[in-house]
Design an enzyme around this catalytic site. Sequence first.
Site, short mmCIF file in Angstrom:
data_model
loop_
_atom_site.label_atom_id
_atom_site.label_comp_id
_atom_site.label_asym_id
_atom_site.label_seq_id
_atom_site.Cartn_x
_atom_site.Cartn_y
_atom_site.Cartn_z
N GLU A 89 11.34 15.72 14.81
CA GLU A 89 11.54 15.51 13.37
C GLU A 89 10.46 16.38 12.63
O GLU A 89 9.34 16.45 12.76
CB GLU A 89 11.12 13.84 12.96
CG GLU A 89 11.70 13.80 11.61
CD GLU A 89 11.04 12.50 11.00
OE1 GLU A 89 9.92 11.90 11.50
OE2 GLU A 89 11.61 11.97 10.17
N THR A 103 2.66 6.64 13.29
CA THR A 103 1.77 5.83 12.74
C THR A 103 2.56 4.49 12.79
O THR A 103 1.86 3.39 12.89
CB THR A 103 1.90 5.94 11.28
OG1 THR A 103 1.41 7.83 10.82
CG2 THR A 103 0.76 4.96 10.45
N GLY A 104 3.89 4.22 12.87
CA GLY A 104 4.65 3.20 13.08
C GLY A 104 4.31 2.44 14.41
O GLY A 104 4.00 1.36 14.52
N GLY A 147 7.45 4.69 7.60
CA GLY A 147 6.64 5.87 7.73
C GLY A 147 7.13 6.46 9.27
O GLY A 147 8.19 6.27 9.61
N CYS A 176 14.40 10.54 5.42
CA CYS A 176 14.51 10.02 6.67
C CYS A 176 15.77 10.03 7.72
O CYS A 176 15.85 10.33 8.83
CB CYS A 176 13.83 8.39 7.08
SG CYS A 176 14.98 7.49 5.99
N LYS A 181 0.74 -1.04 0.01
CA LYS A 181 0.06 0.00 0.11
C LYS A 181 0.91 1.22 0.05
O LYS A 181 1.52 1.49 0.84
CB LYS A 181 -0.85 0.00 1.25
CG LYS A 181 -1.99 1.22 1.22
CD LYS A 181 -2.34 1.85 2.44
CE LYS A 181 -1.67 2.99 2.84
NZ LYS A 181 -1.75 4.19 2.02
N GLU A 185 10.28 0.89 9.96
CA GLU A 185 11.39 1.85 9.66
C GLU A 185 10.80 3.05 9.64
O GLU A 185 10.19 3.58 8.90
CB GLU A 185 11.92 1.70 8.16
CG GLU A 185 12.41 0.15 7.83
CD GLU A 185 13.74 -0.23 8.41
OE1 GLU A 185 14.38 1.04 9.08
OE2 GLU A 185 14.08 -1.51 8.74
P1 NAP Z 1 2.97 8.02 7.71
O1 NAP Z 1 1.93 9.22 7.72
O2 NAP Z 1 3.39 7.58 8.91
O3 NAP Z 1 2.50 7.19 6.38
C1 NAP Z 1 3.25 5.92 6.07
C2 NAP Z 1 2.23 5.25 5.56
O4 NAP Z 1 1.35 4.59 6.41
C3 NAP Z 1 1.27 5.78 4.38
O5 NAP Z 1 1.14 4.88 3.39
C4 NAP Z 1 -0.11 5.94 5.01
O6 NAP Z 1 -1.03 6.07 4.23
C5 NAP Z 1 0.05 4.67 6.09
N1 NAP Z 1 -0.81 4.78 7.25
C6 NAP Z 1 -1.40 5.91 7.70
N2 NAP Z 1 -2.22 5.51 8.81
C7 NAP Z 1 -2.17 4.00 8.89
C8 NAP Z 1 -2.74 3.31 9.72
N3 NAP Z 1 -3.39 3.45 10.77
N4 NAP Z 1 -2.51 1.83 9.42
C9 NAP Z 1 -1.47 1.43 8.51
N5 NAP Z 1 -1.17 2.34 7.77
C10 NAP Z 1 -1.09 3.89 7.83
O7 NAP Z 1 4.54 8.73 6.91
P2 NAP Z 1 4.73 9.60 5.70
O8 NAP Z 1 4.42 11.01 6.24
O9 NAP Z 1 4.05 9.13 4.53
O10 NAP Z 1 6.20 9.61 5.72
C11 NAP Z 1 7.24 10.18 6.29
C12 NAP Z 1 7.83 9.85 7.63
O11 NAP Z 1 8.39 8.43 6.98
C13 NAP Z 1 8.92 10.39 8.17
O12 NAP Z 1 8.62 10.40 9.46
C14 NAP Z 1 10.32 9.72 7.64
O13 NAP Z 1 11.27 9.95 8.73
C15 NAP Z 1 9.61 8.33 7.49
N6 NAP Z 1 10.45 7.55 6.85
C16 NAP Z 1 11.33 6.57 7.28
C17 NAP Z 1 12.38 5.90 6.46
C18 NAP Z 1 13.05 4.79 6.98
O14 NAP Z 1 13.65 4.19 6.32
N7 NAP Z 1 13.40 4.85 8.41
C19 NAP Z 1 12.24 6.15 5.18
C20 NAP Z 1 11.60 7.11 4.75
C21 NAP Z 1 10.58 7.84 5.53
P3 NAP Z 1 -1.37 7.62 3.74
O15 NAP Z 1 -0.23 8.35 3.37
O16 NAP Z 1 -2.55 7.12 2.84
O17 NAP Z 1 -1.88 8.26 5.06
#
Ligand code: NAP
Length: 495
Positions: free
Chosen positions: A399, A250-251, A246, A303, A194, A269
Amino acid sequence: MSEVQLLPRVREFLAGPLGSFVDGQYQVEPEAQAFEVVNPSDAEVIARVAEASEALIQRAVAAAHASFHGSWGATSPYARGVALNRLADLIEANSEELAQLESVSSGKSIHLSRHLELAQSVVFLRYFAGWATKINGETMTPSLPSMHGEQYTAFTRREAVGVVAGITPWNFSLMIGVWKIASALTCGCTIVIKPSEFTPLSLLRVAELAVQAGIPAGTLNVVNGRGRVGQQLIDHPQVRKVSFTGSVPTGVAVGKAAMNANLTRVTLELGGKNPAALLADIDVEAAVEGILPATFTHQGQICAAPERLYVHRSKLQAVCDALKARLTGLRAGNALDESAQFGPLANKTHYEKILGCFSTAQARQQVLCGARALPGPGYFVEPTLLLAQGADDPFLKDEHFGPILCILPFDDDEELVRLMNDSPFGLGASLWTNDLSKALRLIPRIEAGTLWVNMHTFLDPAVPFGGMKGSGVGREFGSAFIEDYTELKSVMIRF
Ligand code: NAP
């Protein structure tokens, strides 16, 4: 200005209809709610994507389950590796189309889409393909007592866990998706992925290319939609592993949901608040040359990018002057403009969050440069340097995932270690120094999943990547990922 024109097939693809990719075919449910994909460079709607219904999610998991117990399960490790290499070839052959899809949906500069997102996806995919034939258990000799001359032997098997749910963010939607697809498929798992609702496009094409590469229908499925779709995937009883990338909040919710669902194994991650430290002996120009792209590439939406910069007090002024001189006057432009030096933030929600940070920084009078919105209609802001007001400055804590670097001077190594570790996160960190002996003494003391010396934010498929502390659970890449995508079965034999 030299703006890349969209390829005719990209225009056609954007015109739709678009939805999900399940069991080897595009699926657009006529009754489904559609959500809009917005180009962050001009805030225009570029596509509409049908959100997957619960019934379609069920079909996707059923297709992945059937392939796991059928065609993909019966594919030999060698043939899995060949198929993944063919997928890498097809991604490479279609890389301009995929790069354009990435740039128009995420605001990532076309250079970055081509030379990092696409080129690295191909490199990672080929690396993972090589593992398909090398996933083995061990043999061991048990020490059980022998009463009547019987003997024992034992071995372990690495068995694919089954259907994986991959959930990915918007910042590198294709590359992070490919990491999960490649990890799952090379181990013999199947996957339903997804993407983020902001970047739902490019993985649809990757799934289509997978079928062309000879990967059986149902092995790789993409279901599009908001968080609900991810939640329903996690809850599905046939999903045996969740691989999530993410944000931390959310994680944490995903980790709890996976435990509640079926004690489903999970890798997380997550985000970071990554420190970079410039030690007293640095060459200022060389360090600044390295810190700038590490921090501001893709407008800081990486990230592992540094958001905290600790500078030895003796170099503070010189570093601030050099950073300011390089950041002031960068030319912002459309993601498809090959001459632009800085692009937009990836979506309106994130843009508004970063503008809120700017207001706080302005009110606290800590702005060294930047901290303003640029004229729209896209989501453009200035790259920003802040001077921290002490170790507890809020800009050293949360962050921001944007183009904001907060600087604090330090005086000695003990203080530096304390400052670098003063965070609930532990994703990446870097030391900048020519004193290798000092670096080697500091490395074990710094709490980070990856520690770079004289570099930052470089990922390599051979080097494990993941977070310590609140930055996650599990590791990707290297051989470390194999543990997460396989069960270890022990076999004992009496003879
Ligand atoms: P996010 O808001 O946590 O969303 C990540 C994914 O989770 C999206 O596909 C989101 O869908 C989905 N999601 C949201 N609520 C959910 C739920 N209740 N259950 C299951 N899935 C759900 O993160 P983001 O804003 O897209 O990305 C930015 C974050 O990712 C930053 O904190 C960054 O540091 C982190 N990141 C970490 C890494 C790593 O390797 N450590 C790499 C890249 C990014 P929707 O978008 O449709 O809401």
